[in-house]
Design a protein around this motif. Structure first.
Motif, mmCIF file in Angstrom:
data_model
loop_
_atom_site.group_PDB
_atom_site.id
_atom_site.type_symbol
_atom_site.label_atom_id
_atom_site.label_comp_id
_atom_site.label_asym_id
_atom_site.label_seq_id
_atom_site.Cartn_x
_atom_site.Cartn_y
_atom_site.Cartn_z
ATOM 1 N N ASN A 209 -9.497 -27.849 17.991
ATOM 2 C CA ASN A 209 -9.520 -29.293 17.788
ATOM 3 C C ASN A 209 -10.314 -29.950 18.913
ATOM 4 O OD1 ASN A 209 -7.807 -29.569 20.059
ATOM 5 N ND2 ASN A 209 -5.964 -29.432 18.769
ATOM 6 N N VAL A 210 -10.494 -31.248 18.831
ATOM 7 C CA VAL A 210 -11.384 -31.953 19.756
ATOM 8 C C VAL A 210 -10.915 -31.826 21.205
ATOM 9 C CG1 VAL A 210 -12.324 -34.200 20.406
ATOM 10 C CG2 VAL A 210 -12.150 -33.576 17.992
ATOM 11 N N SER A 211 -9.631 -32.013 21.450
ATOM 12 C CA SER A 211 -9.131 -31.973 22.830
ATOM 13 C C SER A 211 -9.281 -30.583 23.437
ATOM 14 C CB SER A 211 -7.664 -32.417 22.872
ATOM 15 O OG SER A 211 -6.836 -31.520 22.147
ATOM 16 N N ARG A 212 -9.009 -29.539 22.651
ATOM 17 C CA ARG A 212 -9.136 -28.177 23.170
ATOM 18 C C ARG A 212 -10.610 -27.788 23.336
ATOM 19 N NH1 ARG A 212 -4.311 -24.368 20.682
ATOM 20 N NH2 ARG A 212 -2.587 -25.634 21.464
ATOM 21 N N GLN A 214 -12.924 -29.849 24.162
ATOM 22 C CA GLN A 214 -13.345 -30.518 25.390
ATOM 23 C C GLN A 214 -12.885 -29.740 26.619
ATOM 24 O OE1 GLN A 214 -11.788 -34.480 25.895
ATOM 25 N NE2 GLN A 214 -13.319 -35.021 27.437
ATOM 26 N N SER A 215 -11.658 -29.222 26.573
ATOM 27 C CA SER A 215 -11.149 -28.419 27.678
ATOM 28 C C SER A 215 -11.979 -27.156 27.869
ATOM 29 C CB SER A 215 -9.684 -28.046 27.423
ATOM 30 O OG SER A 215 -9.172 -27.232 28.470
ATOM 31 N N THR A 218 -15.589 -28.226 29.304
ATOM 32 C CA THR A 218 -15.667 -28.820 30.639
ATOM 33 C C THR A 218 -15.053 -27.976 31.743
ATOM 34 O OG1 THR A 218 -13.605 -30.055 30.250
ATOM 35 C CG2 THR A 218 -15.692 -31.146 29.666
#
Length: 267
Positions: A209-212, A214-215, A218
């Motif tokens: 998903n988007v949050s994972r 991004q993790s 980054t």
């Protein structure tokens, strides 16, 4: 208590895991080629065309379901010859790696002393590996035996890679959820050069998903790639002789930094 729970849980997993060979559980660490007339136990000779077909079919199946470990295994065996040769050479040129190639240890329930590992102090590699098995509901006996590698020594290298995968999870501090698996694959791709690992590293993020994602982009991804490139060859470590070493000390020796973030074990 930890040993009792781990023994009960891990052994129950063995009974329900596909592909576990019950007859192998009575053996101890054994030579790879004992009592076998072929290249190695279970070897299935294949032509280049057959390997290509197996690679395509297993690749499609693995993409549809990344947890199809049997298909991931076939993909790795049919596409990894040159990477396996390089890994074998790295092991030969390392004294500890050469000992692994010579003695051919296996990481199975039959070769692990879970009671002894549970008695180790907190923070030791063996204790943390046992905790990983229990927390993530996995067993070392879930790793399938190599079948399609047409070289006995390279087949063992692939088998060793497969059986130390969970040890890498422990070293990297990664659970078995999708983000943790992708981070480990990024490390393995940089460390081993296996096409299967590179494919998993590229396509695995598509399932995040988007949050994972991004993790991964980054922090976890750059950390995994950097550590995979600079770490000592992870197949050259005789882990069975390192259980009582502290995890922190072993990471330092292998030039592996602790993870930048702590992940939960939820899927």
């Amino acid at each position: 208590m930890l040993a009792g729970r781990a023994l009960l849980h891990i052994r129950s997993n063995v009974l329900i895991s596909k592909g576990v060979c019950v007859s192998s559980l009575h053996t101890t660490t054994r030579k790879w080629t004992d009592a076998w007339n072929g290249l190695y136990p279970g070897h299935i000779p294949t032509t280049p065309v057959q390997k290509a077909l197996l690679a395509v079919g297993s690749g499609v199946a693995a993409l549809q379901d990344p947890y199809r470990h049997d298909m991931v295994a076939v993909l790795g065996e049919t596409t990894g010859h040159f990477a396996l040769e390089k890994l074998r050479d790295r092991m030969r040129n390392d004294p500890e790696g050469y000992a692994v190639l010579t003695e051919r240890p296996r990481i199975r329930l039959s070769t692990l002393d879970l009671e002894q590992m549970a008695s180790l102090p907190e923070g030791t590699f063996g204790r943390e590996y046992l905790r990983f098995l229990e927390d993530n509901h996995v067993t070392p006996d879930s790793r399938a035996d190599v079948k399609f590698v047409d070289d006995e020594e390279l087949a063992y290298v692939m088998q060793r890679y497969r059986e130390v995968h969970d040890l890498l999870h422990t070293l990297l501090g990664m659970p078995t959820n999708m983000l943790g698996e992708v981070a480990v694959k990024w490390f393995e791709a940089a460390q081993t050069g296996l096409p299967m690992c590179a494919l998993g590293a590229v396509l695995g993020p598509l399932r995040l998903n988007v949050s994972r994602l991004q993790s991964l982009a980054t922090s976890l991804g750059p950390w995994a790639l950097q550590n995979g490139r600079r770490a000592r060859c992870v197949l050259s470590i005789f882990y069975e002789r390192r259980w009582d070493q502290s995890l922190e000390e072993l990471r330092h020796e292998l030039k592996i930094e602790p993870p930048p973030v702590t992940l939960g074990i939820c899927k």
